[in-house]
Design a protein around this motif. Sequence first.
Motif, PDB file in Angstrom:
ATOM      1  N   LEU A  29       0.834  -1.201   0.000  1.00  0.00           N
ATOM      2  CA  LEU A  29       0.000   0.000   0.000  1.00  0.00           C
ATOM      3  C   LEU A  29       0.873   1.257   0.000  1.00  0.00           C
ATOM      4  O   LEU A  29       0.588   2.221  -0.709  1.00  0.00           O
ATOM      5  CB  LEU A  29      -0.918   0.004   1.223  1.00  0.00           C
ATOM      6  N   GLU A  30       1.935   1.218   0.800  1.00  0.00           N
ATOM      7  CA  GLU A  30       2.833   2.366   0.871  1.00  0.00           C
ATOM      8  C   GLU A  30       3.438   2.679  -0.492  1.00  0.00           C
ATOM      9  O   GLU A  30       3.628   3.853  -0.842  1.00  0.00           O
ATOM     10  CB  GLU A  30       3.937   2.087   1.891  1.00  0.00           C
ATOM     11  N   SER A  31       3.745   1.645  -1.277  1.00  0.00           N
ATOM     12  CA  SER A  31       4.318   1.861  -2.610  1.00  0.00           C
ATOM     13  C   SER A  31       3.352   2.602  -3.519  1.00  0.00           C
ATOM     14  O   SER A  31       3.755   3.170  -4.540  1.00  0.00           O
ATOM     15  CB  SER A  31       4.719   0.523  -3.240  1.00  0.00           C
ATOM     16  N   LEU A  32       2.072   2.590  -3.165  1.00  0.00           N
ATOM     17  CA  LEU A  32       1.048   3.325  -3.912  1.00  0.00           C
ATOM     18  C   LEU A  32       0.739   4.670  -3.271  1.00  0.00           C
ATOM     19  O   LEU A  32      -0.236   5.334  -3.633  1.00  0.00           O
ATOM     20  CB  LEU A  32      -0.238   2.492  -3.987  1.00  0.00           C
ATOM     21  N   ASN A  33       1.568   5.048  -2.269  1.00  0.00           N
ATOM     22  CA  ASN A  33       1.367   6.275  -1.496  1.00  0.00           C
ATOM     23  C   ASN A  33       0.069   6.231  -0.683  1.00  0.00           C
ATOM     24  O   ASN A  33      -0.583   7.242  -0.471  1.00  0.00           O
ATOM     25  CB  ASN A  33       1.369   7.516  -2.392  1.00  0.00           C
ATOM     26  N   GLU A  61      -4.485   8.535   1.286  1.00  0.00           N
ATOM     27  CA  GLU A  61      -3.127   8.906   0.908  1.00  0.00           C
ATOM     28  C   GLU A  61      -2.309   9.242   2.146  1.00  0.00           C
ATOM     29  O   GLU A  61      -2.817   9.778   3.138  1.00  0.00           O
ATOM     30  CB  GLU A  61      -3.142  10.099  -0.045  1.00  0.00           C
ATOM     31  N   ILE A  62      -1.023   8.924   2.082  1.00  0.00           N
ATOM     32  CA  ILE A  62      -0.112   9.262   3.168  1.00  0.00           C
ATOM     33  C   ILE A  62      -0.104  10.777   3.363  1.00  0.00           C
ATOM     34  O   ILE A  62      -0.052  11.532   2.395  1.00  0.00           O
ATOM     35  CB  ILE A  62       1.304   8.735   2.861  1.00  0.00           C
ATOM     36  N   GLU A 207       2.405  -6.137 -10.204  1.00  0.00           N
ATOM     37  CA  GLU A 207       1.207  -5.999  -9.379  1.00  0.00           C
ATOM     38  C   GLU A 207       0.980  -4.534  -9.011  1.00  0.00           C
ATOM     39  O   GLU A 207      -0.155  -4.054  -8.979  1.00  0.00           O
ATOM     40  CB  GLU A 207       1.350  -6.844  -8.115  1.00  0.00           C
ATOM     41  N   LYS A 208       2.062  -3.831  -8.714  1.00  0.00           N
ATOM     42  CA  LYS A 208       1.944  -2.412  -8.381  1.00  0.00           C
ATOM     43  C   LYS A 208       1.342  -1.634  -9.542  1.00  0.00           C
ATOM     44  O   LYS A 208       0.439  -0.819  -9.365  1.00  0.00           O
ATOM     45  CB  LYS A 208       3.329  -1.861  -8.021  1.00  0.00           C
ATOM     46  N   GLU A 209       1.847  -1.890 -10.766  1.00  0.00           N
ATOM     47  CA  GLU A 209       1.314  -1.203 -11.939  1.00  0.00           C
ATOM     48  C   GLU A 209      -0.152  -1.518 -12.140  1.00  0.00           C
ATOM     49  O   GLU A 209      -0.960  -0.647 -12.490  1.00  0.00           O
ATOM     50  CB  GLU A 209       2.125  -1.588 -13.172  1.00  0.00           C
ATOM     51  N   LEU A 219     -10.845   2.682  -7.913  1.00  0.00           N
ATOM     52  CA  LEU A 219     -11.015   1.577  -6.969  1.00  0.00           C
ATOM     53  C   LEU A 219     -11.010   2.061  -5.527  1.00  0.00           C
ATOM     54  O   LEU A 219     -11.808   1.601  -4.712  1.00  0.00           O
ATOM     55  CB  LEU A 219      -9.914   0.531  -7.169  1.00  0.00           C
ATOM     56  N   LEU A 220     -10.106   2.986  -5.184  1.00  0.00           N
ATOM     57  CA  LEU A 220     -10.020   3.464  -3.811  1.00  0.00           C
ATOM     58  C   LEU A 220     -11.344   4.085  -3.377  1.00  0.00           C
ATOM     59  O   LEU A 220     -11.819   3.860  -2.262  1.00  0.00           O
ATOM     60  CB  LEU A 220      -8.883   4.483  -3.676  1.00  0.00           C
TER      61      LEU A 220
END
Length: 242
Positions: A29-33, A61-62, A207-209, A219-220
Amino acid sequence: MVVTKVEKLEPLPLRKEWMDDLAQAVAFLESLNLAHGDLRPENILFDRNRLKLSDFDSTAEIGTNYEACMAPYGRMLNSNETDLGECGTPGFLGPRTEQFTLGSLFYLINYGFEVYGDRCLTEDPYEHGPKVVELLQNMEFPELDGNPLIDNIIKKCWHNEFISISGLAAQTRDIRSSDGEATTAEEANGKSCDEAPISLGEGFTSEKEFCQDLEKRGLLHLLSLGEPEQIGFTFDWYRHSL
């Protein structure tokens, strides 16, 4: 007072796997900010012997104001942490809040009860919860006397010593693959938090992409609605599939 505890401790290798499952999921999740925002036992699912995250209605979002998770999986800021947010509030969502929560989850997995869940802190049971909030706000934590490698990670999580969740995930991956227990302080401390984060590999990148594309498609927003039929299936199907 509601006490969360486990009936028995699982074997050490399985507990290490569970810790890594959670850390890798939050690192993703962090890799997606993004930060989950509501990490607690009720939002963790079993898939055979693996753990998976659920309930993303607090995911944001962070840097977003953090309001969801309560003690002992979240903590209020004290007067020495005004740079992290307003005193008496959870502050801003990010690696600090997520690693604290993971530390408390790791404690539950490895000690069998929630933080301070093994003792009565007040004469009035209804005052136990507020007392836990106060202790955590003052950075007062239970004594750790279990596996040195695991205790070291829990302590670092509680004291915000990981720069990122990917750094934490690097350590949980290391202890997951380790066979023995730490015998020295140097072994328990593991790699420095300032070292390069774990490489997540080509599969992770793809998967991240994929997830970034889903995020762009909204989606969020759909996850935060709490209405599964908006994601493409009926409520009856969702209810009977759990």
